[in-house]
Design an enzyme around this catalytic site. Sequence first.
Site, short mmCIF file in Angstrom:
data_model
loop_
_atom_site.label_atom_id
_atom_site.label_comp_id
_atom_site.label_asym_id
_atom_site.label_seq_id
_atom_site.Cartn_x
_atom_site.Cartn_y
_atom_site.Cartn_z
N HIS A 182 28.08 -17.59 -24.86
CA HIS A 182 27.27 -17.79 -23.65
C HIS A 182 26.07 -16.85 -23.63
O HIS A 182 26.02 -15.87 -24.38
CB HIS A 182 28.13 -17.57 -22.40
CG HIS A 182 28.65 -16.16 -22.29
ND1 HIS A 182 29.81 -15.74 -22.91
CD2 HIS A 182 28.15 -15.07 -21.68
CE1 HIS A 182 30.01 -14.46 -22.67
NE2 HIS A 182 29.01 -14.02 -21.93
N ARG A 208 42.47 -4.28 -24.06
CA ARG A 208 41.07 -3.89 -24.25
C ARG A 208 40.44 -3.63 -22.88
O ARG A 208 40.44 -4.51 -22.01
CB ARG A 208 40.34 -5.04 -24.94
CG ARG A 208 38.83 -4.86 -25.19
CD ARG A 208 38.30 -6.22 -25.60
NE ARG A 208 36.98 -6.24 -26.22
CZ ARG A 208 35.84 -6.39 -25.56
NH1 ARG A 208 35.85 -6.45 -24.24
NH2 ARG A 208 34.69 -6.48 -26.22
N ASP A 248 23.99 -14.49 -21.04
CA ASP A 248 24.21 -13.87 -19.72
C ASP A 248 23.22 -14.38 -18.68
O ASP A 248 23.58 -14.61 -17.53
CB ASP A 248 24.12 -12.34 -19.84
CG ASP A 248 25.33 -11.77 -20.57
OD1 ASP A 248 26.32 -12.51 -20.75
OD2 ASP A 248 25.27 -10.60 -20.98
N HIS A 292 26.27 -14.76 -27.21
CA HIS A 292 27.39 -13.93 -27.68
C HIS A 292 28.72 -14.38 -27.08
O HIS A 292 28.76 -15.19 -26.14
CB HIS A 292 27.15 -12.46 -27.31
CG HIS A 292 27.14 -12.23 -25.82
ND1 HIS A 292 25.99 -12.37 -25.08
CD2 HIS A 292 28.11 -11.91 -24.95
CE1 HIS A 292 26.27 -12.13 -23.80
NE2 HIS A 292 27.55 -11.86 -23.69
#
Length: 268
Positions: free
Chosen positions: A177, A245, A179, A235
């Site tokens: 996508h 994470r 941003d 990204h």
Amino acid sequence: MLMMGGIMLIVYLSRRNDMITFVKREEEVEKKSVAVECSKDYQEELKHFPGCVPKNCGRMVQDTIVTDSEVLALLDIAQRGLGLGGSTGGASILDLHSGALSSGSTFVNIYKLEASKRIFKNQDFLIYRHVKNKIHAAIADHFGISKEHLYLTHPTFFSRITNKPAQTIHDEYWHPHVDKDTYESFHYTSLLYLTDYGFDFDGGRFIFVDKEGNKTVEPRRGRVSAFTSGSENLHFVEKVSKGTRYAVTVSFTCDPKHSIQDPSLTPQ
Ligand SMILES: *[C@@H]1O[C@H](CO)[C@@H](O)[C@H](O)[C@H]1NC(C)=O
């Protein structure tokens, strides 16, 4: 000849699957950056916010601006806050500005939960603000813009990712996508990693999708990765296969209309 072969083998190995590592977890970089040609996404805005809207696009990684103790303090805030909720799927967020906290398959306002008054201290917000200000300064410095014309924007949040299967669309972080497509106000996006790739979790690398081969940033505690938010920086995050994470997404805009305030114990 032997050396040539060695070099070619290294090039071959590091390009397997056409994946190129931009920054590895085990290296500590003071700053590593690369310029990328800007997309046309900013053309309209250049005249409204000159001197801030990206003219020179790129990516940069800095490992030395956030200290170990700041990382531990932020990780602790994330764990305390997310402990009051969490998605049933693999991806949870906590936004200290709006109060949004993943909870089951939806979101609640953490400041409406009685427990939030107990778990957060003033010191938490001081550290959060201090780290945010350092990232703000690093981005302004790297992209050559004045700090006064660059504003923190929504959403800026903690994320926690595990390998639990997705339950809702909010758990699906692995789709490529842009941003700026999701949040038009974005001009610069940054991530601060709070856990280590290969130790605290597997998978979960950040991947820039490029025609000449995708480039990965391996998360490392205290690593700040920043990039211009347009389609020059398509990204995704690869699926986490194991462990947990934690990261903070810190977003910036040139448009003062979209600026947000620092969070505090007495929220807006
Ligand atoms: C880069 O990632 C995208 C999205 O996952 C994928 O479709 C593409 O094949 C990858 N490119 C290369 C060269 O591996």
